[in-house]
Write a protein that holds these residues in place. Structure first.
Motif, PDB file in Angstrom:
ATOM      1  N   ILE A 199       7.545   5.745   1.483  1.00  0.00           N
ATOM      2  CA  ILE A 199       8.063   5.785   0.116  1.00  0.00           C
ATOM      3  C   ILE A 199       9.551   5.501   0.172  1.00  0.00           C
ATOM      4  O   ILE A 199      10.291   6.176   0.892  1.00  0.00           O
ATOM      5  CB  ILE A 199       7.828   7.150  -0.561  1.00  0.00           C
ATOM      6  CG1 ILE A 199       6.337   7.423  -0.739  1.00  0.00           C
ATOM      7  CG2 ILE A 199       8.522   7.199  -1.920  1.00  0.00           C
ATOM      8  CD1 ILE A 199       6.044   8.757  -1.416  1.00  0.00           C
ATOM      9  N   GLY A 200       9.991   4.505  -0.562  1.00  0.00           N
ATOM     10  CA  GLY A 200      11.410   4.166  -0.560  1.00  0.00           C
ATOM     11  C   GLY A 200      11.634   2.765  -1.084  1.00  0.00           C
ATOM     12  O   GLY A 200      10.703   2.092  -1.549  1.00  0.00           O
ATOM     13  N   ILE A 239      -2.292  -2.989   5.815  1.00  0.00           N
ATOM     14  CA  ILE A 239      -1.068  -2.823   5.028  1.00  0.00           C
ATOM     15  C   ILE A 239      -1.355  -3.011   3.546  1.00  0.00           C
ATOM     16  O   ILE A 239      -1.884  -4.044   3.133  1.00  0.00           O
ATOM     17  CB  ILE A 239       0.010  -3.826   5.487  1.00  0.00           C
ATOM     18  CG1 ILE A 239       0.362  -3.577   6.961  1.00  0.00           C
ATOM     19  CG2 ILE A 239       1.259  -3.725   4.606  1.00  0.00           C
ATOM     20  CD1 ILE A 239       1.228  -4.660   7.571  1.00  0.00           C
ATOM     21  N   LYS A 240      -0.986  -2.008   2.736  1.00  0.00           N
ATOM     22  CA  LYS A 240      -1.227  -2.073   1.290  1.00  0.00           C
ATOM     23  C   LYS A 240       0.041  -1.649   0.542  1.00  0.00           C
ATOM     24  O   LYS A 240       0.756  -0.742   0.973  1.00  0.00           O
ATOM     25  CB  LYS A 240      -2.379  -1.147   0.885  1.00  0.00           C
ATOM     26  CG  LYS A 240      -3.706  -1.452   1.569  1.00  0.00           C
ATOM     27  CD  LYS A 240      -4.227  -2.828   1.195  1.00  0.00           C
ATOM     28  CE  LYS A 240      -5.548  -3.113   1.915  1.00  0.00           C
ATOM     29  NZ  LYS A 240      -6.029  -4.494   1.638  1.00  0.00           N
ATOM     30  N   TYR A 241       0.281  -2.307  -0.593  1.00  0.00           N
ATOM     31  CA  TYR A 241       1.369  -1.909  -1.477  1.00  0.00           C
ATOM     32  C   TYR A 241       0.774  -1.163  -2.659  1.00  0.00           C
ATOM     33  O   TYR A 241      -0.118  -1.672  -3.338  1.00  0.00           O
ATOM     34  CB  TYR A 241       2.161  -3.116  -1.970  1.00  0.00           C
ATOM     35  CG  TYR A 241       3.222  -2.742  -2.988  1.00  0.00           C
ATOM     36  CD1 TYR A 241       4.319  -1.964  -2.627  1.00  0.00           C
ATOM     37  CD2 TYR A 241       3.102  -3.130  -4.326  1.00  0.00           C
ATOM     38  CE1 TYR A 241       5.275  -1.596  -3.554  1.00  0.00           C
ATOM     39  CE2 TYR A 241       4.061  -2.774  -5.260  1.00  0.00           C
ATOM     40  CZ  TYR A 241       5.136  -2.005  -4.876  1.00  0.00           C
ATOM     41  OH  TYR A 241       6.073  -1.630  -5.799  1.00  0.00           O
ATOM     42  N   LYS A 242       1.278   0.052  -2.945  1.00  0.00           N
ATOM     43  CA  LYS A 242       0.678   0.936  -3.938  1.00  0.00           C
ATOM     44  C   LYS A 242       1.513   1.098  -5.206  1.00  0.00           C
ATOM     45  O   LYS A 242       1.116   1.856  -6.097  1.00  0.00           O
ATOM     46  CB  LYS A 242       0.452   2.320  -3.311  1.00  0.00           C
ATOM     47  CG  LYS A 242      -0.533   2.317  -2.147  1.00  0.00           C
ATOM     48  CD  LYS A 242      -1.945   2.057  -2.620  1.00  0.00           C
ATOM     49  CE  LYS A 242      -2.947   2.250  -1.505  1.00  0.00           C
ATOM     50  NZ  LYS A 242      -4.342   2.124  -1.978  1.00  0.00           N
ATOM     51  N   GLY A 243       2.665   0.434  -5.300  1.00  0.00           N
ATOM     52  CA  GLY A 243       3.458   0.526  -6.511  1.00  0.00           C
ATOM     53  C   GLY A 243       4.577   1.548  -6.418  1.00  0.00           C
ATOM     54  O   GLY A 243       4.918   2.055  -5.350  1.00  0.00           O
ATOM     55  N   ILE A 244       5.157   1.864  -7.562  1.00  0.00           N
ATOM     56  CA  ILE A 244       6.274   2.796  -7.659  1.00  0.00           C
ATOM     57  C   ILE A 244       5.756   4.181  -8.045  1.00  0.00           C
ATOM     58  O   ILE A 244       4.906   4.303  -8.918  1.00  0.00           O
ATOM     59  CB  ILE A 244       7.306   2.306  -8.690  1.00  0.00           C
ATOM     60  CG1 ILE A 244       7.910   0.966  -8.235  1.00  0.00           C
ATOM     61  CG2 ILE A 244       8.418   3.336  -8.895  1.00  0.00           C
ATOM     62  CD1 ILE A 244       8.843   0.340  -9.246  1.00  0.00           C
ATOM     63  N   VAL A 245       6.282   5.206  -7.390  1.00  0.00           N
ATOM     64  CA  VAL A 245       5.867   6.583  -7.665  1.00  0.00           C
ATOM     65  C   VAL A 245       6.816   7.213  -8.678  1.00  0.00           C
ATOM     66  O   VAL A 245       8.038   7.172  -8.501  1.00  0.00           O
ATOM     67  CB  VAL A 245       5.865   7.441  -6.382  1.00  0.00           C
ATOM     68  CG1 VAL A 245       5.309   8.828  -6.674  1.00  0.00           C
ATOM     69  CG2 VAL A 245       5.066   6.765  -5.290  1.00  0.00           C
TER      70      VAL A 245
END
Length: 358
Positions: A199-200, A239-245
């Motif tokens: 996360i960052g 590898i996966k991109y999950k968006g903004i938290v």
């Protein structure tokens, strides 16, 4: 007390130092102190939340870069303003302060980066860094830890690395949650997947995102969360991109994962590591951080960011039994409650205030 906080970016901007500033402002205001902010406001970083309107704003501006002459005018203005305050908390990393300020017992400099960051090692590289550092000395933009009379550092190891030889030093780690909140996280019996979590900011210049994908994502699953240069994430089976938290969802995301990874080229004491350990998630970090040894100890993993070092640690992680992993989780929770809670943060800053109020 009348407290003046000096910042490069206004407190409502997005960033770790800005989060730190908001924590200070809330605590000081709650304790009945009069708080003002003098912000350089160097660029248009994304606004995270509304301004704290109980804070008196002394200066704001929007520019894209700093000129040395402009900085000298600003620091002189700050010096004049500071005479009306009991405590000045300086969070501006490199500026040409006068000898009057360096000698003042009312000023305190707060660490936000590692010792090598102030010597330009991570930004300029090993060949240019000494030249730039000499130029900073020539123009009296000095290493702040060798000049101010009072300092706040993250840990005992940082105190040793910074080689502070004069004045008073207070050791204050970061914080995010109360002990009660960390206890609630500890009571949650959520199943965790075997993936690594990041996360960052999605960035390669500092955050080393490409390296994480190459070294961790080769044989392990990694989920990335965050904004920035999204095109750097090359999704595949691992590898996966999950968006903004959203800020309120961070703890829930952490508790879904077994491991957190952050292999930045340089860091201070990232809040994301406080969040990870407070949620009982062991971390895998590089040795380029301030307080890296303090944050890992016997419950997480510290590497030199070299492939062979990380490969050895990844092999160890794969062989950890469920029982041994639970021990790491328990140690992470206990470390966070003792060192990274808001109660500990407030108590440590209360010692600072008592020192300057005596």
């Amino acid at each position: 007390m009348k407290i003046l906080i000096l910042t490069e970016h206004m407190h409502n901007r997005l960033g770790g130092i800005e989060t730190y500033t908001r924590l200070l402002m809330d605590y000081f205001y709650k304790e009945g102190h009069e708080v003002s902010e003098f912000s350089f406001d160097l660029d248009s970083l994304m606004v995270l939340e509304d301004e704290k309107y109980f804070i008196k704003q002394l200066h704001r501006r929007d520019i894209k870069f700093r000129k040395l002459l402009d900085l000298r005018k600003l620091t002189k203005k700050i010096e004049n303003i500071s005479k009306d305050y009991d405590l000045i908390i300086n969070q501006i990393n490199n500026a040409p302060w006068s000898n009057n300020i360096y000698k003042s017992e009312k000023w305190i400099f707060v660490q936000h980066f590692s010792s090598n960051f102030f010597k330009q090692h991570y930004i300029a590289g090993k060949f240019l860094a000494p030249i730039i550092y000499f130029g900073m000395w020539l123009f009296k933009i000095k290493n702040p830890f060798k000049n101010f009379q009072n300092h706040v550092v993250f840990s005992k190891s940082d105190l040793d690395q910074l080689k502070i030889k004069k004045g008073k030093t207070f050791i204050i780690p970061l914080a995010k949650y109360t002990v009660a909140e960390i206890n609630d996280f500890q009571k949650n019996k959520l199943s965790r997947n075997d993936k690594f979590l990041y996360i960052g900011r999605i960035d390669n210049r500092q955050k080393n995102v490409n390296f994480i994908q190459k070294i961790i994502g080769d044989k392990n699953k990694v989920d990335f969360y965050g904004g920035g240069k999204i095109n750097l994430i090359k999704e595949d089976k691992n590898i996966k991109y999950k968006g903004i938290v959203k800020p309120g969802d961070i703890s829930a995301v952490f508790q879904k994962y077994k491991w957190f990874v952050l292999l930045s080229k340089y860091e201070g004491f990232p809040f994301v590591l406080v969040e990870s350990l407070s949620c009982g998630v062991p971390i895998l970090i590089s040795n380029s951080f301030a307080s890296a040894k303090f944050l890992t100890q016997n419950f997480s993993f510290l590497v030199k960011s070299r492939k062979k070092d990380i490969d050895k640690i990844l092999d160890v992680i794969k062989t950890i039994s469920d029982n041994d992993y639970k021990k790491l989780v328990h140690k992470s929770f206990e470390f966070a409650k003792e060192n990274l809670s808001l109660e500990a943060f407030h108590n440590n800053w209360n010692k600072v205030l008592k020192n300057f109020n005596s």
